[in-house]
Design an enzyme around this catalytic site. Structure first.
Site, PDB file in Angstrom:
ATOM      1  N   CYS A 210      37.810 -22.786  22.682  1.00  0.00           N
ATOM      2  CA  CYS A 210      36.831 -23.875  22.647  1.00  0.00           C
ATOM      3  C   CYS A 210      35.895 -23.883  23.850  1.00  0.00           C
ATOM      4  O   CYS A 210      34.717 -24.218  23.710  1.00  0.00           O
ATOM      5  CB  CYS A 210      37.540 -25.207  22.502  1.00  0.00           C
ATOM      6  SG  CYS A 210      38.403 -25.374  20.915  1.00  0.00           S
TER       7      CYS A 210
ATOM      8  N   ASP B 109      38.877 -30.769  25.321  1.00  0.00           N
ATOM      9  CA  ASP B 109      40.160 -30.823  24.598  1.00  0.00           C
ATOM     10  C   ASP B 109      41.392 -30.909  25.495  1.00  0.00           C
ATOM     11  O   ASP B 109      42.399 -30.236  25.234  1.00  0.00           O
ATOM     12  CB  ASP B 109      40.302 -29.599  23.686  1.00  0.00           C
ATOM     13  CG  ASP B 109      39.156 -29.435  22.721  1.00  0.00           C
ATOM     14  OD1 ASP B 109      38.377 -30.385  22.544  1.00  0.00           O
ATOM     15  OD2 ASP B 109      39.030 -28.340  22.145  1.00  0.00           O
TER      16      ASP B 109
ATOM     17  N   LYS C  43      35.269 -33.583  18.071  1.00  0.00           N
ATOM     18  CA  LYS C  43      34.639 -32.377  17.516  1.00  0.00           C
ATOM     19  C   LYS C  43      35.567 -31.763  16.474  1.00  0.00           C
ATOM     20  O   LYS C  43      36.782 -31.721  16.666  1.00  0.00           O
ATOM     21  CB  LYS C  43      34.272 -31.374  18.610  1.00  0.00           C
ATOM     22  CG  LYS C  43      35.415 -30.718  19.357  1.00  0.00           C
ATOM     23  CD  LYS C  43      34.855 -29.763  20.412  1.00  0.00           C
ATOM     24  CE  LYS C  43      35.937 -29.039  21.184  1.00  0.00           C
ATOM     25  NZ  LYS C  43      36.739 -28.103  20.366  1.00  0.00           N
TER      26      LYS C  43
END
Length: 231
Positions: free
Chosen positions: A167, A25, A134
């Site tokens: 995450c 990310d 995701k």
């Protein structure tokens, strides 16, 4: 060819060509002023050194034959993939909550195709890398990550990026339960929240779920001299 990475709580030996570097990310949402985390009230002012360290780690990993996997977190522009009121994600996602509080941001945070969703300019996937969307914190949830790794015989995962305590840790934990060995490069990660949550996440990882190292040590482990020492 095997190499040994100095790490906490102990060194770990792995074959780079049967390992993957996971970049989680690294989007404008999480690392750039004006992105989701910034607008939600989180401090992103110290992310630039992290981006530089990720660049260094990616370069070294690619040269050593490691697979590079890039994740982008987010949903369709209508947020159907985010889940409705029946999903805990609807209630706990700070991006969704921020947009409900500030309706003018609706459709701008973590929406596929938006500036917020894009990877930061400094980090550009190359041919041979894999880029995966995701929909939740863990990179294993509703993605082909597990099958991609197993089909290549990959068992060791090296993690970078933002946020360490959300995450990154979520993906590493899920990998632990699926029998993957997870390593975090601490200076190539950044937390969402105060500094103590970075320390807490790293403590959890090195004590219960994996290993913690740093970019310089990782690059040294991938150098030709390190392979020579193992041989």
């Amino acid at each position: 060819m095997m190499t040994t990475l100095t790490a906490r709580p102990e060194a770990i030996t792995f074959d780079p060509q049967q390992s993957a570097l996971i970049v989680v990310d690294m989007q404008n949402a999480y690392a750039t002023p004006g992105g989701y985390l910034d607008l939600a009230g989180f401090d992103v002012s110290t992310t630039r050194p992290v981006i530089a360290n990720i660049q260094t780690a990616v370069t070294a990993a690619r040269a050593a034959g490691m697979l590079i996997i890039w994740f982008q977190n987010g949903w369709d522009e209508q947020y159907v993939e985010a889940g409705g009121p029946g999903s805990p994600n609807f209630h706990k996602s700070n991006a969704l909550k921020t947009m409900r509080k500030q309706p003018q941001l609706q459709g701008k945070l973590l929406a596929k195709g938006s500036w917020d969703y894009q990877l930061v300019d400094e980090l550009v996937p190359q041919p041979g890398d894999i880029v995966l969307p995701k929909p939740r914190y863990s990179g294993f949830f509703n993605t082909p990550l597990d099958s991609i790794l197993r089909s290549r015989g990959i068992r060791h995962l090296v993690f970078t990026s933002i946020a360490t305590n959300v995450c990154v840790e979520s993906t590493l934990r899920d990998g632990f339960f699926l029998e993957y060995f997870g390593v975090v490069l601490e200076d190539a990660t950044h937390q969402a929240g105060p500094e103590f949550v970075q320390k807490a996440a790293l403590f959890n990882i090195e004590t219960f779920f994996g290993w913690v190292s740093d970019v310089e040590t990782f690059c040294d482990a991938l150098s030709p001299t390190s392979f020579a020492r193992i041989a």
